[in-house]
Design an enzyme around this catalytic site. Sequence first.
Site, mmCIF file in Angstrom:
data_model
loop_
_atom_site.group_PDB
_atom_site.id
_atom_site.type_symbol
_atom_site.label_atom_id
_atom_site.label_comp_id
_atom_site.label_asym_id
_atom_site.label_seq_id
_atom_site.Cartn_x
_atom_site.Cartn_y
_atom_site.Cartn_z
ATOM 1 N N LYS A 70 8.922 7.314 -14.079
ATOM 2 C CA LYS A 70 8.558 7.463 -12.663
ATOM 3 C C LYS A 70 9.759 7.953 -11.857
ATOM 4 C CE LYS A 70 4.849 4.198 -13.188
ATOM 5 N NZ LYS A 70 4.341 2.827 -13.097
ATOM 6 N N GLN A 89 6.208 -2.686 -10.917
ATOM 7 C CA GLN A 89 5.749 -2.439 -12.286
ATOM 8 C C GLN A 89 5.078 -3.704 -12.844
ATOM 9 O OE1 GLN A 89 5.953 0.664 -13.792
ATOM 10 N NE2 GLN A 89 4.652 -0.277 -15.341
ATOM 11 N N ASP A 144 -0.075 2.708 -5.770
ATOM 12 C CA ASP A 144 -0.840 2.395 -6.989
ATOM 13 C C ASP A 144 -2.333 2.275 -6.671
ATOM 14 O OD1 ASP A 144 0.627 2.353 -9.331
ATOM 15 O OD2 ASP A 144 1.398 0.326 -9.017
#
Length: 287
Positions: A53, A97, A120
């Site tokens: 990422k 995460q 997200d």
Amino acid sequence: MAIRIDGRELSKKVKERIKAEVEELVKSGKRAPGLAVIQIGEDPASSIYVRNKERACEQCGFVSWKKTLAEDTSQEELLALVEEFNNNPDCDGILCQLPLPEGLDENLVIETIRPDKDVDGFHPINAGKLLLGLPTLEPCTPYGIMEMLHEYGIDVAGKNAVVLGRSNIVGKPIALMLLREHATVTICHSRTKNLEQICREADILVTAMGRADMVDLKYTNPDQIIIDVSINRKDDGKVVGDVLYSEVEPKVQAITPVPGGVGPMTIAMLMQNTLNAYKRHEGISEE
Ligand code: NDP
């Protein structure tokens, strides 16, 4: 032989498009989009995802902050860090995460991220907006699948789409997105009866079970388009999807490989979501 839906190539295209747009914005005197990535602990798989990422942020010309907290970080410390980024006007997206180490409340973390920075797409407000068909930040994996279908000219309207899996991050949102584009959608899970038969009748089959090589020819038909979301690591270290690729690939119309299919697209759409959030923050039209 099936058409190979190449997520790696397409993800490069998406990131190049974003990079060009960001270069123009910066040239015009605007700040670059910013993404904060929070990792708790040093889980090797999470570390790989986080590194990928960060690399994607560099490729797109974004500012990124990587914060790694210790495995024994308290809930309060983690939420305080999220709040810091919530209040940072240069930060457009925040992601933590997952999975979190035991003892930390995933839902609480997701709900603490400001919905307009939830790149997200996991916040209940964004999930609710997706359900209602309102504009929002959409979960990256299903967002990437829809991008692949569009790019390969696959019109889903009126098609029979079967989704294997009902998770909040893949199964449910992809079902909603396919429905939004007028597919007739069936969601299957571990209690579904006659699974093979239901799948055989699908025009589009999305598999997200995490069951290595389970989907063989009994689940398919020659006109089928298969999107294999799963990432399963076998004992010999090989990474495979849910589909028994060698058997199925020659006998269907189109298929995504694993690796090189949905995975790279997920990260590309994370970048797209960050750019989308940035534009909303800066009052720039998303057209
Ligand atoms: P979950 O474990 O949350 O969900 C799996 C789903 O599959 C559940 O709904 C489960 O049913 C269903 N299922 C499991 N076994 C069977 C079976 N034998 N028959 C029918 N249904 C079954 O997984 P996720 O949605 O989080 O992820 C799915 C896969 O996708 C994983 O391999 C994951 O690594 C991968 N993934 C890949 C991403 C990418 O970027 N490519 C991103 C996210 C995930 P039930 O609900 O009844 O238990």
